[in-house]
Design a protein around this motif. Sequence first.
Motif: not given
Length: 455
Positions: A348-353, A448-454
């Motif tokens: 099991q793993a954190p959400v993969a984005l 899990a966190t996304t990168a800053k998305t422009r």
Amino acid sequence: MSSRWWRTLALAAGFVPAAHAQFTLTAVVGNAEQPVPGVYDLGAVSSGDAVAARFRLRNASNAPATLTLLAVAGTGFALTSAPSLPATLGAQQTTDFTVSFHASETGSYSAALRSDGISALLTIAVVPGLTYAVETAAGKQLLGSAAVDFGAVELGQTKALHFDIDNLTAQALNAPALAVGAGDFALSNAAPGVLLQPGQAVGFDIQFRPSAAGPRGGLLTISSRSYALAGAGIVPALPKPQLTIDLPRKQSAQQGSITVALDAPAKTHGSGTLTLDFQSAPAGASDPAIAFAAGGRTAAFTVEPGDTEGHFGSQAVALFQTGTTAGVLTVTVQLGEVTDRQSVTIVQAPVALSAAQAARSNGSIEIQVTGYDNTRTAGPLSFTFFDAAGNAVAPGTIRADGTAAFSKFFRESDLGGTFVLRALFPVTGDLSGIASFAAEFTNSAGTATTAKTRF
């Protein structure tokens, strides 16, 4: 005249030969006929050998005649083929019959051969002969009526048995001619014509190489004797398969490979199957992405003679995908009656984005995030918007609880842990001041966190 004298006279009359014999007897040797005198010698035969003599009866008269008697009486002699009696023969017509002889004890033998108007004495001598035996695991066995059994031999393999010719007599004897008919048995190392002195022996081999599965038969001929040969062809057993799974990272969304090694080089053609079974950690989850790269959860492979591993078409490995769901992946190989099985736990793993994007429109911002949650437990969410300088835009981080929405989605989904999240945020003021965003997803395995998305 007394009745006793009459009976005697009648009995004596029964032995008076016919005045005019209607049948003649000849021996058939090759394609020629030889007259049979009162005593006919069949020559000599080795102890235990069999001999057969062919004879011919002819109606020598110019009218039909009926044959009512044909018999041979003597130790070792027998009629092995004869016409059914009574038999009517036309003028000059013939009928053939065979007298066989077999005896094991040495000495002189004779038999009376009788037919209508014909009587002959057949003679033959049984002389010392050679002894024939086969060497087996149980010891030396004399050849006899039972077939020489070579046992079961794999197709493509050969088994040889050694035979002995022993001179156990007190005189020198020549080794006879040997023959094995065409088929699965072959003669080797034979030396016919060798003169064997008393006590001497000579050997030869017979090789059995089955051409097909199942019972096989042959015949060994030694002089006038014949001995049955028997064996069975069997399909070679396939070697045992041994699995090797190459999956460096025991995680979802990975590609691995499977190799099927063989514990010995294959001796025959064969085919086997690989099967993927998956037990999801979130019970009942369906994930069609857990499959072989060629599709499905079953892959066929072939084995050819000499192979040390299975072949999946032109490849030596079978590629597979781990999908987007945590659980236990079990690989089973079957080749013939043998199976091998190995399991790999997909952790099991954190959400993969995998992707994020946003767009401004009519006083709102729409965000779309694509990813997968192999635990299927995602819930807490947070979104932060930034200006062109990278500063958080008021009111700062916006938090939401997506537990119910995710739970409903995964309950109805048959696509494993994959999802696409769409969120709409109303904006008061100038939309152009918002330049980017970041989103955070939390499940039972972490955040899990996304990168800053422009935009």
